[in-house]
Write a protein that holds these residues in place. Structure first.
Motif, PDB file in Angstrom:
ATOM      1  N   ALA A 185       0.807  -1.214   0.000  1.00  0.00           N
ATOM      2  CA  ALA A 185       0.000   0.000   0.000  1.00  0.00           C
ATOM      3  C   ALA A 185       0.843   1.268   0.000  1.00  0.00           C
ATOM      4  CB  ALA A 185      -0.937   0.003   1.203  1.00  0.00           C
ATOM      5  N   LEU A 186       1.929   1.267   0.764  1.00  0.00           N
ATOM      6  CA  LEU A 186       2.709   2.484   0.978  1.00  0.00           C
ATOM      7  C   LEU A 186       4.082   2.462   0.308  1.00  0.00           C
ATOM      8  CD1 LEU A 186       2.032   3.052   4.797  1.00  0.00           C
ATOM      9  CD2 LEU A 186       0.689   3.851   2.836  1.00  0.00           C
ATOM     10  N   GLY A 187       4.571   1.290  -0.024  1.00  0.00           N
ATOM     11  CA  GLY A 187       5.925   1.195  -0.563  1.00  0.00           C
ATOM     12  C   GLY A 187       7.012   1.299   0.487  1.00  0.00           C
ATOM     13  N   THR A 188       6.650   1.237   1.774  1.00  0.00           N
ATOM     14  CA  THR A 188       7.656   1.325   2.826  1.00  0.00           C
ATOM     15  C   THR A 188       8.442   0.019   2.909  1.00  0.00           C
ATOM     16  OG1 THR A 188       5.893   0.732   4.385  1.00  0.00           O
ATOM     17  CG2 THR A 188       6.512   3.049   4.256  1.00  0.00           C
ATOM     18  N   LEU A 189       9.742   0.164   3.132  1.00  0.00           N
ATOM     19  CA  LEU A 189      10.668  -0.968   3.138  1.00  0.00           C
ATOM     20  C   LEU A 189      11.020  -1.360   4.568  1.00  0.00           C
ATOM     21  CD1 LEU A 189      12.753  -2.843   1.671  1.00  0.00           C
ATOM     22  CD2 LEU A 189      14.326  -0.897   1.724  1.00  0.00           C
ATOM     23  N   ASN A 190      10.795  -2.618   4.895  1.00  0.00           N
ATOM     24  CA  ASN A 190      11.163  -3.116   6.219  1.00  0.00           C
ATOM     25  C   ASN A 190      12.621  -3.578   6.248  1.00  0.00           C
ATOM     26  OD1 ASN A 190       8.953  -2.817   7.958  1.00  0.00           O
ATOM     27  ND2 ASN A 190       7.976  -4.706   7.237  1.00  0.00           N
ATOM     28  N   PRO A 191      13.302  -3.379   7.363  1.00  0.00           N
ATOM     29  CA  PRO A 191      14.675  -3.892   7.528  1.00  0.00           C
ATOM     30  C   PRO A 191      14.631  -5.375   7.864  1.00  0.00           C
ATOM     31  CG  PRO A 191      14.012  -2.762   9.518  1.00  0.00           C
ATOM     32  CD  PRO A 191      12.870  -2.604   8.550  1.00  0.00           C
ATOM     33  N   VAL A 192      14.284  -6.208   6.883  1.00  0.00           N
ATOM     34  CA  VAL A 192      13.970  -7.608   7.160  1.00  0.00           C
ATOM     35  C   VAL A 192      15.165  -8.390   7.702  1.00  0.00           C
ATOM     36  CG1 VAL A 192      11.984  -7.772   5.627  1.00  0.00           C
ATOM     37  CG2 VAL A 192      14.273  -8.175   4.714  1.00  0.00           C
ATOM     38  N   ASN A 193      16.367  -8.042   7.266  1.00  0.00           N
ATOM     39  CA  ASN A 193      17.531  -8.765   7.792  1.00  0.00           C
ATOM     40  C   ASN A 193      17.610  -8.621   9.307  1.00  0.00           C
ATOM     41  OD1 ASN A 193      17.899  -8.751   5.016  1.00  0.00           O
ATOM     42  ND2 ASN A 193      20.084  -8.329   5.115  1.00  0.00           N
ATOM     43  N   GLU A 194      17.460  -7.405   9.769  1.00  0.00           N
ATOM     44  CA  GLU A 194      17.520  -7.135  11.204  1.00  0.00           C
ATOM     45  C   GLU A 194      16.353  -7.777  11.949  1.00  0.00           C
ATOM     46  OE1 GLU A 194      16.815  -3.313  14.180  1.00  0.00           O
ATOM     47  OE2 GLU A 194      17.355  -2.968  12.094  1.00  0.00           O
ATOM     48  N   LEU A 195      15.149  -7.652  11.388  1.00  0.00           N
ATOM     49  CA  LEU A 195      13.959  -8.175  12.055  1.00  0.00           C
ATOM     50  C   LEU A 195      14.000  -9.699  12.146  1.00  0.00           C
ATOM     51  CD1 LEU A 195      11.266  -5.897  10.359  1.00  0.00           C
ATOM     52  CD2 LEU A 195      12.352  -5.583  12.595  1.00  0.00           C
ATOM     53  N   VAL A 196      14.407 -10.335  11.057  1.00  0.00           N
ATOM     54  CA  VAL A 196      14.485 -11.801  11.053  1.00  0.00           C
ATOM     55  C   VAL A 196      15.527 -12.278  12.059  1.00  0.00           C
ATOM     56  CG1 VAL A 196      15.192 -13.790   9.665  1.00  0.00           C
ATOM     57  CG2 VAL A 196      13.592 -12.122   8.721  1.00  0.00           C
ATOM     58  N   ALA A 197      16.668 -11.605  12.125  1.00  0.00           N
ATOM     59  CA  ALA A 197      17.711 -11.995  13.089  1.00  0.00           C
ATOM     60  C   ALA A 197      17.186 -11.916  14.525  1.00  0.00           C
ATOM     61  CB  ALA A 197      18.934 -11.105  12.922  1.00  0.00           C
ATOM     62  N   LYS A 198      16.441 -10.872  14.821  1.00  0.00           N
ATOM     63  CA  LYS A 198      15.873 -10.728  16.166  1.00  0.00           C
ATOM     64  C   LYS A 198      14.840 -11.824  16.452  1.00  0.00           C
ATOM     65  CE  LYS A 198      16.552  -5.761  16.832  1.00  0.00           C
ATOM     66  NZ  LYS A 198      15.938  -4.511  17.314  1.00  0.00           N
ATOM     67  N   ALA A 199      14.019 -12.129  15.458  1.00  0.00           N
ATOM     68  CA  ALA A 199      13.014 -13.179  15.633  1.00  0.00           C
ATOM     69  C   ALA A 199      13.669 -14.541  15.839  1.00  0.00           C
ATOM     70  CB  ALA A 199      12.083 -13.208  14.425  1.00  0.00           C
ATOM     71  N   LYS A 200      14.710 -14.810  15.066  1.00  0.00           N
ATOM     72  CA  LYS A 200      15.416 -16.090  15.207  1.00  0.00           C
ATOM     73  C   LYS A 200      16.052 -16.229  16.587  1.00  0.00           C
ATOM     74  CE  LYS A 200      17.911 -18.055  12.236  1.00  0.00           C
ATOM     75  NZ  LYS A 200      19.020 -18.367  11.320  1.00  0.00           N
ATOM     76  N   ALA A 201      16.487 -15.102  17.143  1.00  0.00           N
ATOM     77  CA  ALA A 201      17.159 -15.133  18.443  1.00  0.00           C
ATOM     78  C   ALA A 201      16.234 -15.612  19.557  1.00  0.00           C
ATOM     79  CB  ALA A 201      17.705 -13.750  18.791  1.00  0.00           C
ATOM     80  N   VAL A 202      14.906 -15.491  19.345  1.00  0.00           N
ATOM     81  CA  VAL A 202      13.963 -15.980  20.353  1.00  0.00           C
ATOM     82  C   VAL A 202      13.281 -17.270  19.890  1.00  0.00           C
ATOM     83  CG1 VAL A 202      13.563 -13.685  21.314  1.00  0.00           C
ATOM     84  CG2 VAL A 202      12.053 -14.531  19.490  1.00  0.00           C
ATOM     85  N   GLY A 203      13.797 -17.869  18.798  1.00  0.00           N
ATOM     86  CA  GLY A 203      13.313 -19.175  18.358  1.00  0.00           C
ATOM     87  C   GLY A 203      12.106 -19.168  17.450  1.00  0.00           C
ATOM     88  N   ALA A 204      11.772 -18.015  16.864  1.00  0.00           N
ATOM     89  CA  ALA A 204      10.583 -17.936  16.018  1.00  0.00           C
ATOM     90  C   ALA A 204      10.870 -18.399  14.591  1.00  0.00           C
ATOM     91  CB  ALA A 204      10.057 -16.506  15.986  1.00  0.00           C
ATOM     92  N   LEU A 205       9.863 -18.992  13.967  1.00  0.00           N
ATOM     93  CA  LEU A 205       9.882 -19.216  12.531  1.00  0.00           C
ATOM     94  C   LEU A 205       9.548 -17.899  11.850  1.00  0.00           C
ATOM     95  CD1 LEU A 205       7.949 -22.603  12.312  1.00  0.00           C
ATOM     96  CD2 LEU A 205      10.358 -22.260  11.785  1.00  0.00           C
ATOM     97  N   THR A 206      10.145 -17.651  10.686  1.00  0.00           N
ATOM     98  CA  THR A 206       9.941 -16.365  10.024  1.00  0.00           C
ATOM     99  C   THR A 206       9.499 -16.556   8.577  1.00  0.00           C
ATOM    100  OG1 THR A 206      12.308 -16.315   9.474  1.00  0.00           O
ATOM    101  CG2 THR A 206      11.600 -15.124  11.449  1.00  0.00           C
TER     102      THR A 206
END
Length: 429
Positions: A185-206
């Motif tokens: 909708a907006l074209g905003t870009l998420n910092p997915v590398n950073e977000l995925v690394a943080k999620a993995k650190a707590v054991g989440a599937l991404t």
């Protein structure tokens, strides 16, 4: 970013020759040349994609994997060659991590359904507030089946994902974190590398929804390090009806198949069925063969282009579009990040926060009225909630207009759009 006056001089490749490869863009509607600014909804197709699909139907039309004759052998070879193409295009580690689907929506549903046996009551699933409905509803259905809990990841006041709030939500030890790479909708870009690394650190599937990113950015799923990455062919100059589910092999192999039947089995008896190995196990039935071949042609088309130059051209054009809208006056823009943030650590891969699209409204006017009046001047934009109603709610909007660009968009398109929008403004205000 160079000033708007030097826009054309920054193009170091023959952009007109590139644009000429898209036959749909050569038409006029009424007295106006078509100005297509709806690429985020679906991209136009180059002649190479059209020709590849036509050749399959004319010369190689047969089912894949199933027959001994030459037509089937040729179709199978083409089909499986595209799987390798996709793996190389997104830097997957192995070919059997690529599953062909009918699009991003089916890919996400396949993951959400496939995880059912792995999700327990009260497990937390974090969902990006800016997500497309296709990355919300399948997780809601998974929560209904399992008793899991959906938690939205909030946005900041400028419609960026709230990193601080995300960090706090990770304390809940989510089972799944699902994000959009670029907001449709907006074209905003998420910092997915950073977000995925943080999620993995707590054991989440991404899972990362890459439908809006894949045509603009160079995607490296190993660098992102997500468990699943999904996208559609029709957003990246390929045909409709085909998409990709990439999955890390170990996680992909755990998914329960959403569809069962032919092609995905090893043995069948009336007593029991044994499923086959990946990728067949998740590709039941006759696939969209011509569409997969068309996807391969689209990837080949993109790989022949100077991607870095084209991205720079797109970004410069997008900034020009934003500037022209701001100068027009009486325009509300959403999700636009100022230049000072372009080097922010939260800006993935060194790119800007906005990719491919600008969301706006004409002050005090309904977005659909604006869209209809633009269409009368042969300007195609999308108006509505963009299959992102939670995002619209967070912005306190009933909907908005969206102008989106592609590799074929040029300055003349932007100028025609701005002229048409100014006409609408003078008519309505």
């Amino acid at each position: 970013m160079k000033p708007a006056s030097s826009l054309s001089s920054a193009v170091l490749f023959d952009h007109q020759a590139l644009r000429d490869q898209f036959p749909a863009l050569k038409q006029t509607i009424g007295d106006h040349p078509l100005c297509y600014l709806d690429t985020a909804a679906t991209s136009q197709k180059p002649q190479a994609v059209i020709d590849a699909m036509t050749e399959y139907y004319q010369l190689n039309n047969a089912n894949v994997h199933r027959a001994a004759h030459q037509l089937s052998a040729r179709a199978t070879q083409q089909y499986e060659a595209v799987r390798q193409q996709v793996a190389e295009f997104i830097h997957a580690q192995r070919q059997d991590e690529i599953i062909f689907t009918h699009g991003t929506t089916e890919s996400i549903n396949m993951v959400a359904y496939g995880l059912t046996s792995q999700i327990k009551p009260n497990d937390v699933i974090l969902v990006d507030t800016a997500a497309h409905h296709a990355n919300i509803v399948p997780w809601q259905e998974l929560a209904k089946r399992t008793g899991a809990v959906i938690k939205p990841i909030p946005l900041t006041t400028d419609a960026q994902l709230d990193i601080t709030a995300f960090d706090q939500l990770l304390a809940l030890k989510p089972k799944v974190v699902t994000l959009c790479h670029v907001s449709n909708a907006l074209g905003t870009l998420n910092p997915v590398n950073e977000l995925v690394a943080k999620a993995k650190a707590v054991g989440a599937l991404t899972l990362v929804d890459g439908a809006q990113a894949i045509a603009h950015l160079s995607v490296d799923v190993q660098l992102i390090d997500c468990d699943f990455y999904v996208f559609s062919g029709h957003k990246m100059y390929g045909p409709t009806g085909v998409g990709v589910l990439y999955g890390r092999y170990t996680e992909l192999d755990k998914l329960t198949p959403m569809l069962t039947g032919g092609e995905m089995i090893k043995t069948v008896s009336f007593e029991q069925t044994e499923f086959g190995a990946l990728p067949n196990r998740l590709e039941a039935g006759t696939p969209a063969i011509a569409e997969v071949i068309g996807l391969g042609a689209a990837i080949h088309f993109l790989q022949q282009l100077p991607r870095e130059q084209i991205l720079a051209h797109e970004q410069q054009l997008l900034r020009y579009l934003q500037q022209q809208l701001q100068q027009l006056g009486a325009i509300e823009l959403y999700g636009i990040t100022n230049d000072k943030h372009s080097g922010d650590k939260h800006c993935a891969d060194g790119q800007r926060h906005n990719i491919g699209a600008v969301a706006f409204n004409l002050q005090g006017e309904h977005h659909q009225d604006v869209g209809i009046l633009l269409d009368q001047q042969a300007v195609a934009v999308r108006c509505g909630h963009h299959c992102a109603m939670p995002l619209m709610t967070s912005l306190n909007l009933g909907g908005c207009c969206r102008a989106s660009i592609g590799i074929y968009t040029n300055k003349q398109d932007v100028d025609q759009f701005i002229h048409a929008l100014n006409t609408v403004k003078e008519l309505l205000l």
